[in-house]
Design a protein around this motif. Structure first.
Motif, PDB file in Angstrom:
ATOM      1  N   GLU A 124       0.840  -1.201   0.000  1.00  0.00           N
ATOM      2  CA  GLU A 124       0.000   0.000   0.000  1.00  0.00           C
ATOM      3  C   GLU A 124       0.875   1.251   0.000  1.00  0.00           C
ATOM      4  OE1 GLU A 124      -3.049   2.071   3.109  1.00  0.00           O
ATOM      5  OE2 GLU A 124      -3.333  -0.075   2.734  1.00  0.00           O
ATOM      6  N   GLU A 182       1.073   4.373  -2.787  1.00  0.00           N
ATOM      7  CA  GLU A 182       0.902   5.773  -2.378  1.00  0.00           C
ATOM      8  C   GLU A 182       2.122   6.611  -2.780  1.00  0.00           C
ATOM      9  OE1 GLU A 182      -1.628   7.381  -0.738  1.00  0.00           O
ATOM     10  OE2 GLU A 182      -2.912   5.644  -0.355  1.00  0.00           O
ATOM     11  N   LYS A 221      -8.226   5.396   9.446  1.00  0.00           N
ATOM     12  CA  LYS A 221      -6.950   4.766   9.120  1.00  0.00           C
ATOM     13  C   LYS A 221      -7.124   3.563   8.205  1.00  0.00           C
ATOM     14  CE  LYS A 221      -4.391   6.344  13.076  1.00  0.00           C
ATOM     15  NZ  LYS A 221      -3.517   6.038  14.185  1.00  0.00           N
ATOM     16  N   SER A 222      -8.308   2.950   8.215  1.00  0.00           N
ATOM     17  CA  SER A 222      -8.556   1.780   7.368  1.00  0.00           C
ATOM     18  C   SER A 222      -8.553   2.133   5.887  1.00  0.00           C
ATOM     19  CB  SER A 222      -9.908   1.161   7.729  1.00  0.00           C
ATOM     20  OG  SER A 222     -10.960   2.050   7.352  1.00  0.00           O
ATOM     21  N   GLY A 223      -8.696   3.428   5.577  1.00  0.00           N
ATOM     22  CA  GLY A 223      -8.742   3.842   4.181  1.00  0.00           C
ATOM     23  C   GLY A 223     -10.143   3.807   3.584  1.00  0.00           C
ATOM     24  N   ASN A 224     -11.116   3.316   4.341  1.00  0.00           N
ATOM     25  CA  ASN A 224     -12.486   3.283   3.851  1.00  0.00           C
ATOM     26  C   ASN A 224     -13.078   4.690   3.842  1.00  0.00           C
ATOM     27  OD1 ASN A 224     -12.401   0.493   3.678  1.00  0.00           O
ATOM     28  ND2 ASN A 224     -13.186   0.210   5.742  1.00  0.00           N
ATOM     29  N   GLN A 226     -12.887   7.146   1.813  1.00  0.00           N
ATOM     30  CA  GLN A 226     -12.057   8.268   1.409  1.00  0.00           C
ATOM     31  C   GLN A 226     -11.304   7.926   0.126  1.00  0.00           C
ATOM     32  OE1 GLN A 226      -9.019   9.041   4.306  1.00  0.00           O
ATOM     33  NE2 GLN A 226      -8.606   6.882   4.595  1.00  0.00           N
ATOM     34  N   ASP A 285      -7.664   7.955  -1.903  1.00  0.00           N
ATOM     35  CA  ASP A 285      -6.298   7.742  -1.429  1.00  0.00           C
ATOM     36  C   ASP A 285      -5.541   9.062  -1.327  1.00  0.00           C
ATOM     37  OD1 ASP A 285      -6.606   4.995  -1.151  1.00  0.00           O
ATOM     38  OD2 ASP A 285      -5.897   4.586  -3.177  1.00  0.00           O
ATOM     39  N   GLN A 286      -5.669   9.894  -2.347  1.00  0.00           N
ATOM     40  CA  GLN A 286      -4.994  11.193  -2.338  1.00  0.00           C
ATOM     41  C   GLN A 286      -5.866  12.217  -3.035  1.00  0.00           C
ATOM     42  OE1 GLN A 286      -1.076  10.855  -4.116  1.00  0.00           O
ATOM     43  NE2 GLN A 286      -0.501   9.174  -2.770  1.00  0.00           N
ATOM     44  N   GLU A 318      -6.573   7.306  -6.845  1.00  0.00           N
ATOM     45  CA  GLU A 318      -6.710   5.992  -6.217  1.00  0.00           C
ATOM     46  C   GLU A 318      -5.383   5.302  -6.505  1.00  0.00           C
ATOM     47  OE1 GLU A 318      -9.095   5.596  -4.327  1.00  0.00           O
ATOM     48  OE2 GLU A 318     -10.899   6.483  -5.161  1.00  0.00           O
TER      49      GLU A 318
END
Length: 164
Positions: free
Chosen positions: A29, A33, A57-60, A62, A64-65, A78
């Motif tokens: 991951e 990123e 923090k799980s990334g759910n 949202q 990625d950037q 993504e």
């Protein structure tokens, strides 16, 4: 043979495997990123500013950037560790499952951001959408054997909803 000692060894081996597997996933991951930020964005959008998102923090729930420019353009990324990594998906409130890269996915993430209070970022996204000043992309690192070999990217078209 099933002895207390062998049971203890199996338990220890499972723990070691689980820890290594978790670390491997985190490293993959992180690679995706960093590839997106330090290669794709640096090469194609060098004067954009990274926005720090408040998602879990799980990334759910949202992206990625998310990167913005002073002129109102926005880049949503993504990031994937390699070219074989599939796009993620999410279930909408109506029960449908939609893929990253779709208009429905994009708008549902914006709704999650509103619920978290990311109003300034949401406003920038909505202005960019209205003015057709948004790039929504997936960036995937190339397969490699420990040496960086580049990336692939694809721009999503979210002007229309997903076809049934």
């Amino acid at each position: 043979m099933n002895t207390p000692e062998s049971a203890a060894e199996r338990g220890e081996a499972r723990g070691t495997y689980k820890e290594a597997h978790t670390q491997m996933g985190k490293s993959a991951e992180d690679f995706g990123e960093k590839t997106a930020e330090h290669h794709f964005i640096a090469e194609r959008y060098p004067d954009f500013e990274k926005q720090y998102l408040l998602g879990p923090k799980s990334g759910n729930d949202q992206f990625d950037q998310l990167w913005t420019h002073e002129d109102g353009r926005v880049v949503v990324v993504e990031a994937k560790s390699n070219v074989e990594t599939e796009l993620g998906s999410r279930r909408l409130p109506d029960g449908r499952r939609v893929s990253q890269g779709s208009q429905e996915y994009f708008l549902d993430i914006i709704e999650a951001m509103k619920k978290r209070g990311e109003f300034e970022t949401v406003e920038a996204l909505e202005r960019a959408l209205e003015g057709d000043r948004i790039d929504y992309v997936v960036v995937k690192g190339e397969k490699n054997t420990g040496t960086y070999t580049g990336y692939q990217y694809r721009r999503f078209d979210i002007s229309k909803g997903t076809l049934p």
